[in-house]
Motif scaffolding. Structure first.
Motif, PDB file in Angstrom:
ATOM      1  N   ALA A  49      -5.727  10.588 -20.348  1.00  0.00           N
ATOM      2  CA  ALA A  49      -5.857   9.910 -19.013  1.00  0.00           C
ATOM      3  C   ALA A  49      -6.199   8.417 -18.822  1.00  0.00           C
ATOM      4  N   ALA A  52      -2.849   7.055 -21.868  1.00  0.00           N
ATOM      5  CA  ALA A  52      -1.472   7.686 -21.909  1.00  0.00           C
ATOM      6  C   ALA A  52      -0.965   8.203 -23.278  1.00  0.00           C
ATOM      7  N   SER A  74      -7.340   3.984 -15.814  1.00  0.00           N
ATOM      8  CA  SER A  74      -6.325   5.092 -16.311  1.00  0.00           C
ATOM      9  C   SER A  74      -5.160   4.589 -16.655  1.00  0.00           C
ATOM     10  N   SER A  76      -0.493   5.598 -16.863  1.00  0.00           N
ATOM     11  CA  SER A  76       0.388   6.457 -16.694  1.00  0.00           C
ATOM     12  C   SER A  76       1.879   6.037 -17.299  1.00  0.00           C
ATOM     13  N   ILE A 112       5.436   9.148 -11.822  1.00  0.00           N
ATOM     14  CA  ILE A 112       4.189   8.592 -12.072  1.00  0.00           C
ATOM     15  C   ILE A 112       3.558   8.026 -10.770  1.00  0.00           C
ATOM     16  N   PRO A 114       1.143   7.112  -8.001  1.00  0.00           N
ATOM     17  CA  PRO A 114      -0.194   7.656  -8.015  1.00  0.00           C
ATOM     18  C   PRO A 114      -0.381   8.526  -6.568  1.00  0.00           C
ATOM     19  N   SER A 225      -5.487   0.104 -12.884  1.00  0.00           N
ATOM     20  CA  SER A 225      -4.799   1.314 -13.249  1.00  0.00           C
ATOM     21  C   SER A 225      -3.572   0.894 -13.898  1.00  0.00           C
ATOM     22  N   PHE A 227       0.532   1.199 -15.336  1.00  0.00           N
ATOM     23  CA  PHE A 227       1.613   2.264 -15.227  1.00  0.00           C
ATOM     24  C   PHE A 227       2.819   1.498 -16.163  1.00  0.00           C
TER      25      PHE A 227
END
Length: 233
Positions: A49, A52, A74, A76, A112, A114, A225, A227
């Motif tokens: 988490a 990734a 986090s 992703s 992905i 959020p 976060s 991505f």
């Protein structure tokens, strides 16, 4: 050489090419891939988490993140960096195949997006101006544009700058990458109290995201976060 503007990444000049699947040539929908090829992509289901990293079994945190939590909260990614994702990313990143990038970004945005705490702002990982000049575009910026469109989150393309040209990262280990990237990012703008969604194409060791996240947090961001399209093992 005259480069096309970034806005053309989302324009009608790219969309007509999506009528045929990028992988098999059959009819495709808006994603640029047919249903069969899309179903065969190496989707990333179980992952750490925090970074990734692909994990076997139930998702949680990997051993490295438990011992050394990254600056970003986090991460992703939509896929494993494996066939055919790796090949499509390479076409997009190094061979100016904006159609491949458009398709990957659009599909990834669906997988992905959020759901819990959505970022206030999306920020692409920047390229140093010399590399940007040679390539003609920043692939992370184009991905962030599609994510912003799909998620209805504003994007700030110039908030984070690469102020120092670092050596190529491809053959370096994580510790070497961190040293290579030390103090290479600068924040130009206000991020006080904001949740930033940091966007890149591929997460390899997380060193680039770590350096960029650290710069944003030091500038006052509340949470970072990450991505990306894909994650390496």
């Amino acid at each position: 050489m005259v480069y096309r503007p970034i806005t053309q990444f989302l324009s009608g000049a790219v969309v007509p090419r999506l009528a045929r699947c990028l992988l098999c040539g059959e009819s495709a929908g808006d994603s640029g891939l047919c249903a069969a090829c899309c179903a065969g992509l190496p989707f990333l289901h179980g992952a750490c988490a925090r970074c990734a990293l692909p994990l076997a079994g139930a998702a949680g945190s990997c051993a490295h993140c438990l011992q050394h939590p990254p600056s970003f909260a986090s991460a992703s990614a939509a896929w494993h960096y494996a066939f055919p994702i790796g090949q499509l990313v390479q076409r997009f990143k190094y061979h100016r195949d904006l159609t491949a990038g458009h398709s990957l970004a659009r599909l990834a945005a669906l997988h992905i997006e959020p759901q819990a705490e959505r970022p206030d702002l999306l920020v692409p990982v920047p390229l140093h101006w010399r590399r940007y000049w040679r390539r003609g575009y920043n692939q992370a910026q184009l991905i962030a544009a599609e994510f912003a469109h799909q998620w209805q989150i504003p994007v700030a393309n110039r908030l984070l700058r690469k102020r120092r040209a670092s050596e190529t990262q491809q053959q370096l280990k994580r510790a070497q990458r961190l040293r290579n990237l030390q103090r290479s990012f600068a924040v130009h703008g206000t991020v006080d109290g904001l949740h930033i969604g940091l966007v890149d194409d591929v997460i390899t060791t997380g060193a680039t995201l770590e350096a960029a996240a650290r710069a944003l947090l030091d500038a006052g961001a509340r949470r970072i976060s990450a991505f990306a399209l894909a994650r390496t093992p």
